[in-house]
Design a protein around this motif. Structure first.
Motif, mmCIF file in Angstrom:
data_model
loop_
_atom_site.group_PDB
_atom_site.id
_atom_site.type_symbol
_atom_site.label_atom_id
_atom_site.label_comp_id
_atom_site.label_asym_id
_atom_site.label_seq_id
_atom_site.Cartn_x
_atom_site.Cartn_y
_atom_site.Cartn_z
ATOM 1 N N GLY A 126 0.820 -1.194 0.000
ATOM 2 C CA GLY A 126 0.000 0.000 0.000
ATOM 3 C C GLY A 126 0.860 1.251 0.000
ATOM 4 N N PRO A 127 0.253 2.439 -0.091
ATOM 5 C CA PRO A 127 -1.194 2.646 -0.130
ATOM 6 C C PRO A 127 -1.791 2.310 -1.492
ATOM 7 N N ILE A 128 -3.048 1.861 -1.472
ATOM 8 C CA ILE A 128 -3.760 1.458 -2.681
ATOM 9 C C ILE A 128 -5.017 2.309 -2.790
ATOM 10 N N ALA A 129 -5.184 3.001 -3.917
ATOM 11 C CA ALA A 129 -6.375 3.817 -4.153
ATOM 12 C C ALA A 129 -7.460 2.954 -4.791
ATOM 13 N N VAL A 130 -8.677 3.048 -4.247
ATOM 14 C CA VAL A 130 -9.825 2.323 -4.803
ATOM 15 C C VAL A 130 -10.948 3.323 -5.033
ATOM 16 N N ALA A 131 -11.371 3.450 -6.274
ATOM 17 C CA ALA A 131 -12.432 4.388 -6.629
ATOM 18 C C ALA A 131 -13.799 3.711 -6.515
ATOM 19 N N LYS A 132 -14.850 4.489 -6.729
ATOM 20 C CA LYS A 132 -16.207 3.974 -6.642
ATOM 21 C C LYS A 132 -16.413 2.839 -7.648
ATOM 22 N N ASP A 133 -16.892 1.718 -7.157
ATOM 23 C CA ASP A 133 -17.211 0.534 -7.968
ATOM 24 C C ASP A 133 -15.994 -0.024 -8.711
ATOM 25 N N GLU A 134 -14.792 0.325 -8.275
ATOM 26 C CA GLU A 134 -13.591 -0.187 -8.935
ATOM 27 C C GLU A 134 -13.257 -1.588 -8.431
ATOM 28 N N ARG A 135 -12.830 -2.433 -9.342
ATOM 29 C CA ARG A 135 -12.351 -3.775 -9.000
ATOM 30 C C ARG A 135 -10.891 -3.878 -9.399
ATOM 31 N N LYS A 136 -10.046 -4.190 -8.399
ATOM 32 C CA LYS A 136 -8.607 -4.213 -8.640
ATOM 33 C C LYS A 136 -8.060 -5.610 -8.458
ATOM 34 N N GLU A 137 -7.038 -5.923 -9.238
ATOM 35 C CA GLU A 137 -6.291 -7.166 -9.100
ATOM 36 C C GLU A 137 -4.923 -6.799 -8.535
ATOM 37 N N VAL A 138 -4.643 -7.253 -7.320
ATOM 38 C CA VAL A 138 -3.364 -6.971 -6.667
ATOM 39 C C VAL A 138 -2.758 -8.297 -6.230
ATOM 40 N N ASN A 139 -1.687 -8.700 -6.905
ATOM 41 C CA ASN A 139 -0.982 -9.925 -6.535
ATOM 42 C C ASN A 139 0.117 -9.599 -5.526
ATOM 43 N N LEU A 140 0.307 -10.491 -4.575
ATOM 44 C CA LEU A 140 1.214 -10.237 -3.464
ATOM 45 C C LEU A 140 2.243 -11.350 -3.348
ATOM 46 N N GLU A 141 3.475 -10.978 -3.060
ATOM 47 C CA GLU A 141 4.547 -11.934 -2.815
ATOM 48 C C GLU A 141 5.027 -11.745 -1.379
#
Length: 643
Positions: A514-529
């Motif tokens: 992070g930080p991760i911004a998320v907007a209205k009705d947004e769908r995000k793909e965040v892969n983590l290691e």
């Protein structure tokens, strides 16, 4: 002091639902400071908010325990919840902080060795103003730990003892921490020995005399709008509880004229009363706590004028109850429009920032009626606008805002749309973060992902406290998901530019993004290691107090680690996630001098009190800054103890 309660604004995504959850377990070994086992100690995950105790067990002959816990699907144990309590009467009590209690369904979490420090007994005497012993005074005994500057949680169980004919008392064994004793006797003012007095007791635990001054009782009456007496009203006056008699009368003992008293009155069918009350030479004055919560406290003159507007003066303490007004409406499935049976409703007042964002306050779990599934009627007692958080099994929390009102009146036709939760792996419309978590290139087998929010730094009065030291505060988890086949999916409750994702395994914090911004009705793909945590070792140098000490690591974004300091002054953190940290040494038995004490004293001018309240928390001020880099253990740190 006030005891800490669950911050509903931070956990509305984790509401109560069905108890058909999965189980996980905790294990560990309880030992004395010399390393010998502690058999037959109670290990308890106590009740928390509206959730009952989740289990209790005992240690075996070798001090070992295993506690299996069933986790409600809508109330995950992910860095939030009650502390694990370990207690053995006549020895003492200790706890494991919630940040170490993230539960992994189907998996055991080993908490390692837990040291149970011996507590202390205290002796004392209660006398009147001329030194005569007072027989039959009740001594309430409790040990606290500070979680914020003036907010506490208990360590161990509360207990009571009574003075004998000589006014003498002996307490049970009190856990190490911040012990407080309150002496109460009808006809006298309540007298306290706080932790500063108690921890200064002599080697035998002898306390200074508790001197009780004669008090003038406060007589009050509860009536309805027509002046008719209301019997059986439940009254709580700053912790003193009583009930109104057949004529609606009640008597309160133990308060001085200058005391600010919180008076709460609860009667079915009537509005809930929550007043601030003070007695003076002319009688009484009171104000609605809800009305005071939004007052600007940055300027003394403005504050004084606004308080005068909401303060009511009267010659007698008469509480007039209005018939309860109600908010009515329906909870429906957002897709089908069908009614949804409700499990609970949390009612909050709120203010709005300049950008329109609602800031919740004054939240409380509310009584409500549900004549038919989905149809609700909930009481409210102060004319303003409200926020409703509605919970139902199988659904994410729904919310609604009521229009503002200037008098108690029906507020109807509120519609709360409920969004059904989907099985793990399926993606729901709306704001969502999903992705894959890998460990050394392979899908992570066991873990949990949390939608994480750092705490906002506030004033010094309400500084976040860990083991007696001010910190930047632990972050909190808004949503939690168990990793399945390496994948996770999280609903994002509101749009924001500063979300974080935290990945935990039974052994460590494995990722923080992070930080991760998320907007209205947004769908995000965040892969983590995942990353390997590093070992941090050090030593406390210089003069230290004769109490168990703990080393505390904290970061600005909310990660915290705690390690007990060994008798030789050394400490070790086994696996610290890379980043920038502050290092301090403290104890629950000591108070950080950065927290203003007695700032609300009635002898302080209002201007001085407001100036103290405005002082910012500066957790880094006396911290040793430590940088933890990947692949580089931090060894040889030295830190001094500061009161």
């Amino acid at each position: 002091m006030r005891q800490a309660i669950w911050c509903l604004a931070a956990t509305l995504a984790m509401t109560a639902g069905a108890w058909a959850g999965e189980s996980g377990s905790y294990s560990g070994r309880v030992i004395h400071p010399d390393g010998s086992p502690v058999p037959n100690a109670s290990v308890l995950l106590p009740e928390f908010g509206d959730v009952p105790s989740r289990g209790e067990t005992k240690t075996d002959a070798d001090g070992r325990f295993k506690l299996t816990v069933i986790e409600p699907p809508d109330r995950p144990l992910h860095r939030v919840g009650p502390a694990l309590r370990i207690e053995l009467p006549k020895i003492g009590a200790t706890y494991v902080d919630p940040r170490r209690l993230t539960l992994f369904p189907g998996t055991n979490r080993d908490l390692g060795e837990i040291v149970l420090d011996p507590g202390r007994r205290y002796t004392g005497r209660v006398v009147d103003s001329v030194g005569h012993p007072i027989e039959g005074a009740v001594i309430e005994c409790v040990t606290y730990r500070y979680v914020m500057g003036h907010t506490v949680e208990t360590i161990g169980r509360e207990s009571k003892v009574t003075t004998d004919a000589e006014g003498l008392f002996v307490t049970p064994v009190m856990p190490l921490g911040a012990p407080v004793f309150a002496a109460r006797k009808q006809g006298y003012l309540t007298k306290y020995h706080d932790e500063r007095v108690v921890n200064a007791a002599d080697a035998d635990g002898r306390l200074p005399d508790l001197i009780l001054l004669a008090s003038k009782p406060i007589d009050g009456r509860i009536v309805d709008a027509e002046g008719r007496s209301i019997a059986g009203a439940k009254i709580n006056a700053s912790g003193t509880e009583t009930t109104s008699d057949a004529e609606g009368r009640f008597v309160l003992h133990g308060f001085k004229d200058e005391d600010d008293m919180r008076l709460q009155v609860d009667v079915d069918g009537f509005t809930f009363i929550n007043w601030g009350v003070k007695r003076n030479d002319q009688g009484f004055e009171h104000y609605e706590v809800a009305a005071a919560s939004g007052i600007d406290d940055r300027d003394a003159e403005t504050y004084r004028k606004q308080m005068e507007k909401i303060t009511v003066k009267s010659p007698a303490l008469e509480v007039v109850l209005q018939r309860a007004a109600h908010i009515t409406g329906t909870a429906i499935d957002a897709e089908t429009g069908e009614p949804v049976e409700i499990s609970r409703i949390v009612l909050c007042t709120f203010t709005r920032k300049a950008d329109g964002e609602a800031v919740l306050n004054g939240c409380r779990l509310s009584r409500f009626e549900q004549p038919k599934p989905g149809e609700f009627s909930v009481e409210y007692g102060y004319p303003t606008a409200y926020h409703l958080a509605v919970s139902a099994p199988g659904y994410a929390d729904g919310e609604a805002f009521t229009p503002p009102v200037t008098k108690l009146q029906p507020i109807d036709s509120i519609v709360v749309k409920m969004t059904r939760k989907l099985p793990a792996g399926e993606v729901q419309n709306g704001r969502r973060i999903s992705g894959v978590v890998t460990d050394d290139g392979a899908p992570l087998a066991v873990g949990r992902v949390g939608l994480w929010k750092p705490r906002k730094n506030g004033n010094a009065v309400n500084a976040y406290i860990t083991r007696g030291r001010t910190t930047a505060g632990d972050g909190y988890v808004e949503q939690s998901a168990v990793i399945e086949n390496g994948r996770y999916s999280l609903t994002v409750p509101y749009q924001d530019e500063a979300w974080y994702l935290i990945v935990e395994t039974p052994e460590r914090v494995a990722a923080l993004e992070g930080p991760i911004a998320v907007a209205k009705d947004e769908r995000k793909e965040v892969n983590l290691e995942t990353k390997i945590g590093e070992v941090v070792r050090g030593r406390v140098e210089g003069e230290t107090p004769d109490v168990p000490l703990y080393a505390v690591l904290f970061s600005d974004i909310g990660l915290q680690y705690v390690s007990r300091v060994r008798p030789d002054g050394s400490f070790e953190f086994a696996s610290v996630y890379p980043g920038e940290y502050g290092l301090k040494v403290g104890s629950d038995a000591l108070r950080d001098s950065e927290v203003p004490a007695d700032w609300r004293g009635s002898d302080r001018p209002l201007e001085e009190r407001l100036a103290i309240f405005a002082r910012r928390n500066e957790p880094w001020k006396r911290a040793l800054r430590v940088t933890i880099e990947k692949g580089k253990p931090a060894d040889g740190l030295t830190v001094g103890f500061e009161q």
